[in-house]
Design a protein around this motif. Structure first.
Motif, mmCIF file in Angstrom:
data_model
loop_
_atom_site.group_PDB
_atom_site.id
_atom_site.type_symbol
_atom_site.label_atom_id
_atom_site.label_comp_id
_atom_site.label_asym_id
_atom_site.label_seq_id
_atom_site.Cartn_x
_atom_site.Cartn_y
_atom_site.Cartn_z
ATOM 1 N N PHE A 71 0.806 -1.222 0.000
ATOM 2 C CA PHE A 71 0.000 0.000 0.000
ATOM 3 C C PHE A 71 0.845 1.280 0.000
ATOM 4 O O PHE A 71 0.298 2.369 0.143
ATOM 5 N N ASN A 72 2.154 1.136 -0.138
ATOM 6 C CA ASN A 72 3.050 2.303 -0.121
ATOM 7 C C ASN A 72 2.815 3.176 1.108
ATOM 8 O O ASN A 72 2.750 4.402 1.018
ATOM 9 N N THR A 73 2.662 2.522 2.250
ATOM 10 C CA THR A 73 2.477 3.205 3.525
ATOM 11 C C THR A 73 3.698 2.878 4.379
ATOM 12 O O THR A 73 3.747 1.830 5.019
ATOM 13 N N PRO A 74 4.707 3.751 4.366
ATOM 14 C CA PRO A 74 5.972 3.395 5.006
ATOM 15 C C PRO A 74 5.928 3.334 6.529
ATOM 16 O O PRO A 74 6.731 2.634 7.136
ATOM 17 N N GLU A 75 4.995 4.037 7.141
ATOM 18 C CA GLU A 75 4.993 4.099 8.604
ATOM 19 C C GLU A 75 4.105 3.016 9.205
ATOM 20 O O GLU A 75 2.954 2.839 8.808
ATOM 21 N N ILE A 76 4.674 2.293 10.166
ATOM 22 C CA ILE A 76 3.939 1.273 10.921
ATOM 23 C C ILE A 76 4.047 1.656 12.391
ATOM 24 O O ILE A 76 5.142 1.939 12.885
ATOM 25 N N ASP A 77 2.916 1.685 13.075
ATOM 26 C CA ASP A 77 2.910 1.953 14.512
ATOM 27 C C ASP A 77 2.791 0.627 15.253
ATOM 28 O O ASP A 77 1.919 -0.193 14.933
ATOM 29 N N TYR A 78 3.665 0.426 16.236
ATOM 30 C CA TYR A 78 3.686 -0.827 16.998
ATOM 31 C C TYR A 78 3.038 -0.593 18.350
ATOM 32 O O TYR A 78 3.334 0.398 19.030
ATOM 33 N N HIS A 79 2.135 -1.511 18.725
ATOM 34 C CA HIS A 79 1.379 -1.372 19.969
ATOM 35 C C HIS A 79 1.434 -2.679 20.759
ATOM 36 O O HIS A 79 1.160 -3.755 20.209
ATOM 37 N N GLU A 80 1.740 -2.556 22.033
ATOM 38 C CA GLU A 80 1.790 -3.725 22.916
ATOM 39 C C GLU A 80 0.414 -4.366 23.068
ATOM 40 O O GLU A 80 0.302 -5.578 23.192
ATOM 41 N N PHE A 81 -0.648 -3.557 23.042
ATOM 42 C CA PHE A 81 -1.984 -4.123 23.252
ATOM 43 C C PHE A 81 -2.353 -5.130 22.166
ATOM 44 O O PHE A 81 -3.191 -6.006 22.387
ATOM 45 N N ILE A 82 -1.712 -5.051 21.000
ATOM 46 C CA ILE A 82 -2.021 -6.012 19.933
ATOM 47 C C ILE A 82 -1.449 -7.378 20.284
ATOM 48 O O ILE A 82 -2.133 -8.394 20.169
ATOM 49 N N ALA A 88 -9.763 -3.367 25.345
ATOM 50 C CA ALA A 88 -10.061 -2.003 25.815
ATOM 51 C C ALA A 88 -9.050 -1.009 25.264
ATOM 52 O O ALA A 88 -9.417 0.104 24.865
ATOM 53 N N ASP A 89 -7.773 -1.385 25.194
ATOM 54 C CA ASP A 89 -6.749 -0.500 24.636
ATOM 55 C C ASP A 89 -6.908 -0.326 23.126
ATOM 56 O O ASP A 89 -6.655 0.757 22.589
ATOM 57 N N LEU A 90 -7.340 -1.392 22.448
ATOM 58 C CA LEU A 90 -7.624 -1.272 21.019
ATOM 59 C C LEU A 90 -8.713 -0.217 20.811
ATOM 60 O O LEU A 90 -8.553 0.694 19.998
ATOM 61 N N LEU A 91 -9.808 -0.325 21.561
ATOM 62 C CA LEU A 91 -10.914 0.629 21.406
ATOM 63 C C LEU A 91 -10.483 2.051 21.735
ATOM 64 O O LEU A 91 -10.822 2.997 21.018
ATOM 65 N N GLU A 92 -9.733 2.209 22.800
ATOM 66 C CA GLU A 92 -9.280 3.542 23.211
ATOM 67 C C GLU A 92 -8.386 4.175 22.137
ATOM 68 O O GLU A 92 -8.521 5.353 21.814
ATOM 69 N N THR A 93 -7.509 3.387 21.556
ATOM 70 C CA THR A 93 -6.605 3.897 20.531
ATOM 71 C C THR A 93 -7.363 4.191 19.236
ATOM 72 O O THR A 93 -7.110 5.208 18.579
ATOM 73 N N LEU A 94 -8.324 3.339 18.892
ATOM 74 C CA LEU A 94 -9.149 3.591 17.708
ATOM 75 C C LEU A 94 -9.986 4.854 17.863
ATOM 76 O O LEU A 94 -10.179 5.600 16.896
ATOM 77 N N ALA A 95 -10.475 5.107 19.065
ATOM 78 C CA ALA A 95 -11.330 6.277 19.304
ATOM 79 C C ALA A 95 -10.584 7.580 19.048
ATOM 80 O O ALA A 95 -11.213 8.606 18.764
ATOM 81 N N ALA A 96 -9.257 7.546 19.105
ATOM 82 C CA ALA A 96 -8.453 8.751 18.885
ATOM 83 C C ALA A 96 -8.136 8.991 17.402
ATOM 84 O O ALA A 96 -7.551 10.008 17.050
ATOM 85 N N VAL A 97 -8.540 8.061 16.544
ATOM 86 C CA VAL A 97 -8.263 8.146 15.113
ATOM 87 C C VAL A 97 -9.406 8.885 14.423
ATOM 88 O O VAL A 97 -10.556 8.795 14.834
ATOM 89 N N LYS A 98 -9.081 9.575 13.332
ATOM 90 C CA LYS A 98 -10.114 10.265 12.558
ATOM 91 C C LYS A 98 -11.097 9.241 11.991
ATOM 92 O O LYS A 98 -10.675 8.196 11.481
ATOM 93 N N PRO A 99 -12.387 9.550 12.014
ATOM 94 C CA PRO A 99 -13.390 8.621 11.477
ATOM 95 C C PRO A 99 -13.194 8.307 9.997
ATOM 96 O O PRO A 99 -13.644 7.274 9.519
#
Length: 163
Positions: A71-82, A88-99
């Motif tokens: 997808f030519n998306t060079p940035e990957i964010d790594y999360h311990e909750f995954i 609960a951490d997945l939902l909290e982190t998703l809630a901070a993302v633009k819809p």
């Protein structure tokens, strides 16, 4: 918001439990992902506003690298909750993302199946390299609709048939 859950590809055999995080994709696992993951383009609506999140475990991070290249998306964010499966951490982190964003999460079983159950009421059987797309409409409580689900064989066939 579009959420895509992806299970990592085939990894080296389990051995010493203390070394589990370092289990890499096998050559066969890489090859299969390179054949199947391009088919995600047929399912994902918005690829211009895409975020890729991954577990830090080697096999997931390597899968995320393959997806990012497609997808030519060079940035990957790594999360311990995954890697820990903390919903609960997945939902909290998703809630901070633009819809308007599309979030791809590369993770592990049994967590992906459990998360799908918590999102839409269906426990999906994520084989290695499987993916599922959800439309997220709420976070408290979680509200999501399963839009699509594809096992790796289906993704590979779609890529082969559309060359």
């Amino acid at each position: 918001m579009e959420l895509v859950l992806i299970r990592h590809g085939k990894a080296e055999e389990r051995g010493d439990p203390s070394l589990d995080a370092k289990r890499a994709l096998t050559a066969e696992g890489r090859k299969k992902l390179q054949k199947s993951m391009p088919s995600l383009r047929f399912f994902i609506e918005k690829t211009d506003q895409m975020l890729i999140w991954s577990s830090r475990l080697d096999r997931a991070a390597q899968t995320a690298d393959i997806v990012a290249g497609i997808f030519n998306t060079p940035e990957i964010d790594y999360h311990e909750f995954i890697s820990e499966g903390t919903f609960a951490d997945l939902l909290e982190t998703l809630a901070a993302v633009k819809p308007s964003d599309t979030v791809l999460v590369v993770g592990h079983e049994p967590y992906l199946g459990l998360w799908s159950q918590q999102l839409c009421g269906l426990t999906l059987p994520f084989k290695k390299g499987a993916a599922a797309g959800f439309s997220i409409t709420g976070f408290d409580p979680p509200e999501a609709e399963l839009i699509w689900f594809a096992q790796p064989q289906t993704l590979t066939r779609m890529n082969r048939d559309n060359r």
